[in-house]
Design a protein around this motif. Structure first.
Motif, PDB file in Angstrom:
ATOM      1  N   ALA A 149     -17.267 -35.041  43.199  1.00  0.00           N
ATOM      2  CA  ALA A 149     -17.325 -33.197  43.403  1.00  0.00           C
ATOM      3  C   ALA A 149     -15.765 -32.786  42.402  1.00  0.00           C
ATOM      4  CB  ALA A 149     -18.105 -32.598  44.094  1.00  0.00           C
ATOM      5  N   LYS A 150     -15.016 -32.908  43.004  1.00  0.00           N
ATOM      6  CA  LYS A 150     -13.334 -32.453  42.239  1.00  0.00           C
ATOM      7  C   LYS A 150     -13.319 -33.098  41.423  1.00  0.00           C
ATOM      8  CE  LYS A 150      -9.452 -33.682  44.733  1.00  0.00           C
ATOM      9  NZ  LYS A 150      -8.365 -34.512  44.896  1.00  0.00           N
ATOM     10  N   GLN A 151     -13.658 -34.172  40.753  1.00  0.00           N
ATOM     11  CA  GLN A 151     -13.345 -35.532  39.415  1.00  0.00           C
ATOM     12  C   GLN A 151     -13.870 -33.901  38.230  1.00  0.00           C
ATOM     13  OE1 GLN A 151     -10.260 -37.509  39.038  1.00  0.00           O
ATOM     14  NE2 GLN A 151     -10.416 -36.792  41.128  1.00  0.00           N
ATOM     15  N   ASN A 152     -14.966 -33.938  39.117  1.00  0.00           N
ATOM     16  CA  ASN A 152     -16.029 -33.117  37.952  1.00  0.00           C
ATOM     17  C   ASN A 152     -15.919 -31.363  37.882  1.00  0.00           C
ATOM     18  OD1 ASN A 152     -16.946 -35.654  37.128  1.00  0.00           O
ATOM     19  ND2 ASN A 152     -18.623 -35.773  39.183  1.00  0.00           N
ATOM     20  N   GLY A 153     -15.094 -31.222  38.390  1.00  0.00           N
ATOM     21  CA  GLY A 153     -14.439 -29.634  38.882  1.00  0.00           C
ATOM     22  C   GLY A 153     -15.164 -29.239  39.576  1.00  0.00           C
ATOM     23  N   GLU A 154     -16.773 -29.051  39.442  1.00  0.00           N
ATOM     24  CA  GLU A 154     -18.016 -28.927  40.832  1.00  0.00           C
ATOM     25  C   GLU A 154     -17.634 -27.612  41.773  1.00  0.00           C
ATOM     26  OE1 GLU A 154     -21.148 -31.309  41.860  1.00  0.00           O
ATOM     27  OE2 GLU A 154     -20.518 -32.461  40.214  1.00  0.00           O
ATOM     28  N   LYS A 155     -18.342 -27.003  42.143  1.00  0.00           N
ATOM     29  CA  LYS A 155     -18.297 -26.283  42.930  1.00  0.00           C
ATOM     30  C   LYS A 155     -19.405 -26.134  43.820  1.00  0.00           C
ATOM     31  CE  LYS A 155     -14.877 -23.802  41.136  1.00  0.00           C
ATOM     32  NZ  LYS A 155     -13.663 -24.651  41.154  1.00  0.00           N
ATOM     33  N   ASN A 156     -19.878 -25.128  45.064  1.00  0.00           N
ATOM     34  CA  ASN A 156     -21.045 -25.322  45.705  1.00  0.00           C
ATOM     35  C   ASN A 156     -22.463 -24.800  44.641  1.00  0.00           C
ATOM     36  OD1 ASN A 156     -20.264 -26.106  47.762  1.00  0.00           O
ATOM     37  ND2 ASN A 156     -20.204 -24.179  48.439  1.00  0.00           N
TER      38      ASN A 156
END
Length: 156
Positions: A149-156
């Motif tokens: 998620a961090k690598q993909n720039g995802e948020k909640n």
């Protein structure tokens, strides 16, 4: 576990357990007050420990922990004054300053590691090996999902 209710139970239990462990550890750890550090200071020190190089720039700590660079600088000032971390020049950019654990910081971390190892040994001694393995694998899967998620720039 596929329903939102079950997922909610899991995260609430996880958060309660982590808080219980933190409080128990704080009450029972024999560290002297000067050796103690705030949770934010521990987060900074933990980030330093987790890096492969052992030293990082203030801006990298700020980005990873979601704290302003000014806030990190203040925390680092306190940690330097207490002897837990030290500043050093970045070999690739002489204008840049890196932060690393000092000898005292490494000693404190070893003490904390030993304390948590003893605590978890006590907490998990009655859990069968197979369940511990599954628990470890679940934690790993959660860590990988967070990293993705961090690598993909995802948020909640």
């Amino acid at each position: 576990m596929s329903t939102a209710v079950e997922e909610e139970k899991v995260w609430k239990q996880l958060f309660r357990t982590v808080e219980d462990i933190r409080l128990y550890h704080g009450r029972t750890t024999p560290f002297s007050p000067p050796a103690r550090a705030t949770m934010t200071q521990m987060r900074v020190m933990g980030y330093l420990i987790g890096t492969l190089s052992g030293s990082v720039k203030v801006k990298d700590i700020a980005r990873e922990l979601g704290i302003t660079s000014g806030g990190v600088s203040q925390i680092v000032d306190t940690l330097v004054k207490s002897g837990k971390v030290e500043r050093c020049r970045d070999s690739s950019d002489r204008r840049s300053v890196c932060i690393s654990l000092s000898r005292e910081g490494r000693r404190l971390q070893a003490q904390i590691d030993a304390s948590f190892t003893a605590l978890f040994r006590k907490l998990l001694r009655s859990v069968p090996e197979e369940k511990l393995q599954v628990f470890y694998e679940v934690l790993g899967a959660m860590s990988h999902a967070l990293e993705d998620a961090k690598q993909n720039g995802e948020k909640n």
